[in-house]
Design an enzyme around this catalytic site. Structure first.
Site, PDB file in Angstrom:
ATOM      1  N   ASP A 492     -39.441 -18.568  -0.395  1.00 31.17           N
ATOM      2  CA  ASP A 492     -40.232 -18.835  -1.588  1.00 31.17           C
ATOM      3  C   ASP A 492     -41.405 -17.865  -1.701  1.00 31.17           C
ATOM      4  O   ASP A 492     -42.004 -17.469  -0.710  1.00 31.17           O
ATOM      5  CB  ASP A 492     -40.760 -20.274  -1.522  1.00 31.17           C
ATOM      6  CG  ASP A 492     -41.558 -20.677  -2.729  1.00 31.17           C
ATOM      7  OD1 ASP A 492     -40.976 -20.744  -3.821  1.00 31.17           O
ATOM      8  OD2 ASP A 492     -42.777 -20.913  -2.586  1.00 31.17           O
ATOM      9  N   GLU A 545     -37.098 -14.941  -3.277  1.00 31.73           N
ATOM     10  CA  GLU A 545     -37.620 -15.178  -4.616  1.00 31.73           C
ATOM     11  C   GLU A 545     -38.722 -14.136  -4.838  1.00 31.73           C
ATOM     12  O   GLU A 545     -39.857 -14.307  -4.410  1.00 31.73           O
ATOM     13  CB  GLU A 545     -38.196 -16.586  -4.769  1.00 31.73           C
ATOM     14  CG  GLU A 545     -38.628 -16.872  -6.199  1.00 31.73           C
ATOM     15  CD  GLU A 545     -39.790 -17.839  -6.309  1.00 31.73           C
ATOM     16  OE1 GLU A 545     -40.111 -18.224  -7.441  1.00 31.73           O
ATOM     17  OE2 GLU A 545     -40.391 -18.191  -5.287  1.00 31.73           O
TER      18      GLU A 545
END
Length: 821
Positions: A492, A545
């Site tokens: 993330d 990401e």
């Protein structure tokens, strides 16, 4: 000046007045009120604050009673103590007292080496035995020569001198007021439970299985069963163990420092699985902090914040899956990912094992190859969806035990479903029980406040330049793959890690050593993490990401890249959603936004995400982004999914979007499953979209042209990418053997009759093409317009192809054509 603890609350140093004076008895130690007799803590002494440290049973401040059934020593009760021992037995005078200053440091929790004082030590005239048992009334040593009573010196310290030159084998009989005596082993007889190799690897920042060295572990030391604890706190002046087993008073459990490693260690005999604990960290500033174990492999269910002693007894049954995974080639394999939030996917399924009964079957029904879980690591606030992690090594206890989570993964594997988990090494919360200022000073976070604070989320960033912090994170990535058989890590917020000026204005960030904005330490950490995971865990894939133009995110580390396997294609997601959300009459002005992704499609290895981020916070559910009435919204939704599944790159779809729920995702309510019920007026419309997703996945799996050459330009060719006025585009996908699939997207609300489309030449066969999939089919809720019979390609050059055919293109639909069989 009264110092402040890390949360800004005033606090006092541990006072020496807590210690009993020389020659006083334990009973005299306890004459004062309980609350006044115990040292203050950063969290305070109120029972409400105590509950934050651990379980309700262990949170209340109270003195132990020998009759308390929660005492771990209760299993060692004996019916009677021997009579008061005389000096003519095993015990000899003098009583081997310690200097009061040493006792002060020991009992106040500020001694770096309590094992040098406690336990058995050879001295002139015999062996000194010293035992720290606060609140005890009497302590007797049992040796082969017989029992002998120790003398209380000060603050719960009992001492005595045993005859003989060799260290005796002994146990303790401890008596508390109004209770039966308890037989105990002495943990301070044990040597360090960490070996030299462990300490060397930790000091080098290269212990790739760090969780096997630090944290809590059930062990047998010198024939005695118990639990070993180890924690890294290099700036602490003392660390004590607190938990339900000592009623959250650490006086009797000081830990020893293992030199320059910064590690504190203790073995506690008799302590079994399920015990809750924390570390009481004494800082150089005079604070006393109660901290959860950073390496805890289990934690209390929030709002509890204590760590839990655990061990795994799970027997895996996914050997076939793991062997097949090790041989996999992700970039040349199909990957269709269903993303979900475990606590809210089915709110009525309240634990991992119940979810394991439903989720694998649902995913198999819809033909997804993988599932991606939003973070499963322990986190204090459910509203963070798991993205503010407090327990990096512990699956959240909200849904069960670590072995329960293993069961879920194992079940998914046995159904042929890969498991990806979201991993958050970008930042961590400031909660005072967790990593923030762990030993009173910046430790996991940078000391530079311009680098420590994350401006967007009110959290702290990791210090990627510190080898111990890198080791903590790299080992954590390996941990999930090795201990839980996780098949992929979606990392993330990588962009926030890579740039020092991320979300920071000028002057609010510190440049790197070259004066640039790149976080070189973070980039180096990500390279190390990826290289380590790929080396240790065959078949695992890492996914970034990352939303910027950082070069080489998915390039191998030995070629200078970050080493990720895949990268979320945030550009495709943003541009395509902008296009599809426009009214068809306006789409011609945005046509480049639906086609631009092919300009950079092979600069990285991509996955196409329609994730949770796109259906929350006012962004609307996918179907609600679409223009027009309800029929047109669903038609646009279906056409968009058909385009997405045929575009180069792997696929990711968030829960609820597979059946076109109209509302944004709510983490408390979960998906709107009721719209599929027969009682819901539009349930057939929602079921139709779900049938489409099922068939998209099935056709995708059966068609190598859609995934075999995802990462090379040889797998794609435009047929017509420029019909902006007609809202049309068409392209061909190729498999490694040259087998084609043609996709035609009509993003206008009108039927296109006799629309000529270029088609590749089919060598050695009839030039017949048939519909493999049509998103306007009646079964999906469409109008049923299409090409129901095979279409013959004429020898008419079109769209740069030697042949072409006139097709009927349904409105707001995507059609896939394959060579007729």
């Amino acid at each position: 000046m009264t110092p402040l603890d890390p949360t800004g609350r005033p606090n006092r140093p541990v006072p020496a007045t807590f210690l009993a004076g020389p020659g006083t008895s334990p009973a005299e130690d306890r004459e004062d009120d309980d609350q006044e007799a115990l040292p203050p803590r950063a969290e305070g002494r109120a029972n409400a604050e105590r509950e934050k440290r651990g379980s309700d049973a262990g949170a209340t401040e109270r003195r132990p009673s020998a009759s308390d059934p929660e005492r771990p020593e209760a299993s060692g009760r004996v019916t009677a103590l021997p009579p008061r021992a005389s000096t003519s037995g095993a015990l000899r005078l003098p009583e081997a007292p310690l200097p009061p200053s040493e006792v002060d440091r020991l009992v106040s929790g500020q001694h770096h080496d309590p094992h040098a004082l406690l336990g058995a030590h050879p001295v002139h005239g015999g062996t000194a035995i010293r035992v720290l048992r606060p609140f005890a009334e009497r302590v007797v040593v049992e040796t082969p020569q017989g029992p002998a009573e120790l003398t209380h010196q000060q603050g719960g310290l009992f001492t005595g001198l045993v005859a003989g030159g060799e260290l005796p084998d002994y146990s303790l009989l401890v008596s508390y007021p109004d209770g039966e005596p308890l037989r105990q082993d002495d943990g301070y007889r044990a040597g360090p439970t960490l070996g030299e190799l462990d300490l060397h690897l930790i000091s080098e920042g290269r212990h790739e299985q760090l969780w096997r060295a630090l944290g809590s572990h059930l062990r047998t030391v010198d024939g005695v069963a118990g639990t070993a604890f180890a924690v890294w706190a290099p700036n602490a002046v003392g660390v004590r163990l607190i938990g339900d087993f000592n009623h959250w008073n650490g006086t009797g459990h000081p830990m020893r420092s293992l030199g320059s490693s910064g590690i504190w260690e203790l073995f506690v005999p008799g302590l079994a699985e399920g015990a809750t604990y924390k570390y009481e960290v004494h800082t150089r500033q005079g604070w006393v902090l109660d901290k959860a174990d950073p390496l805890a492999r289990a934690a209390q269910c929030p709002p509890g914040t204590a760590s839990v002693v655990t061990s795994s007894t799970y027997a895996w049954q996914d050997e076939e899956w793991m062997a097949r995974r090790a041989r996999s080639a992700h970039h040349r394999s199909p990957m269709s990912v269903y993303e979900l939030h475990l606590p809210s996917w089915r709110p009525d399924l309240t634990d991992y094992r119940a979810i394991a009964e439903e989720l694998p079957c649902y995913l198999k029904e819809l033909n997804f190859t993988h599932v991606e879980f939003m973070p499963v690591m322990e986190h204090p606030f459910g509203g963070s969806w798991g993205y503010q992690v407090s327990g990096y090594y512990a699956p959240t206890a909200r849904l069960g035990s670590p072995d329960d989570f293993r069961h879920l993964v194992d079940t998914l594997h046995r159904h042929g479903i890969g498991v990806i988990v979201d991993w958050v090494p970008a930042h961590f919360p400031k909660d005072d029980f967790a990593l923030a200022r762990f030993d009173g000073e910046p430790l996991y976070e940078p000391a530079d406040p311009l680098r420590a604070e994350h401006p967007d989320w009110g959290t702290l960033e990791f210090d990627y330049g510190r080898k111990e912090v890198r080791n903590f994170l790299v080992a954590n990535a390996v941990y999930w793959c090795e201990e839980f058989h996780i098949d992929g890590l979606r990392v993330d917020a990588v962009a926030s890690m890579l740039y020092l000026d991320y979300s920071r204005e000028g002057g609010a960030w510190t440049p790197n050593r070259h004066g640039g904005r790149e976080n070189l330490d973070a980039a180096s950490f990500l390279q190390e993490m990826n290289a380590t995971v790929y080396r240790r865990c065959p078949g695992v894939i890492t996914i970034a990401e990352e939303s910027t133009a950082w070069d080489g995110v998915t390039r191998p580390t030995d070629a200078g890249g970050l080493g990720f396997g895949l990268k979320w294609n945030m550009g495709w997601m943003h541009d395509s959603l902008v296009y599809i959300s426009k009214e068809p009459v306006h789409r011609k002005y945005h046509h480049n936004e639906i086609t631009f992704s092919m300009v950079y499609a092979y600069s990285e290895n991509y996955i196409l995400p329609i994730s949770h981020d796109e259906v929350v916070h006012g962004k609307q559910a996918l179907v609600s982004k679409m223009p027009g009435d309800w029929w047109q919204q669903r038609a646009n939704h279906r056409a968009y999914l058909g385009f997405m599944w045929s575009h180069p790159g792997k696929q990711l779809l968030y829960m609820g979007q597979e059946f076109a729920q109209g509302a944004e995702w709510d983490h408390e309510q979960g998906p709107q499953w009721w719209v599929l019920d027969e009682q819901w007026p539009a349930h057939q419309d929602h079921l139709g979209v779900r049938r489409l997703v099922r068939d998209l996945n099935r056709s995708y799996l059966d068609t190598p042209a859609l995934w075999e050459l995802d990462t090379t330009p040889d797998g794609f060719r435009w047929l017509d990418g420029g019909s902006a006025d007609d809202n049309l585009l068409s392209f061909v996908r190729y498999a490694a053997d040259g087998s084609p699939l043609v996709a035609v997207c009509n993003f206008s609300p009108v039927v296109r009759h006799a629309r000529r489309v270029g088609l590749p030449r089919l060598d050695g066969r009839d030039q017949l093409w048939e519909e493999l999939l049509n998103t306007d089919a009646v079964i999906y809720g469409g109008s049923g317009v299409g090409n129901s019979h095979p279409v013959k390609a004429d020898p008419v050059e079109w769209d740069g192809q030697p042949r072409s055919a006139e097709l009927i293109l349904p409105p707001l639909a995507t059609v896939w054509l394959r060579p007729a069989r």
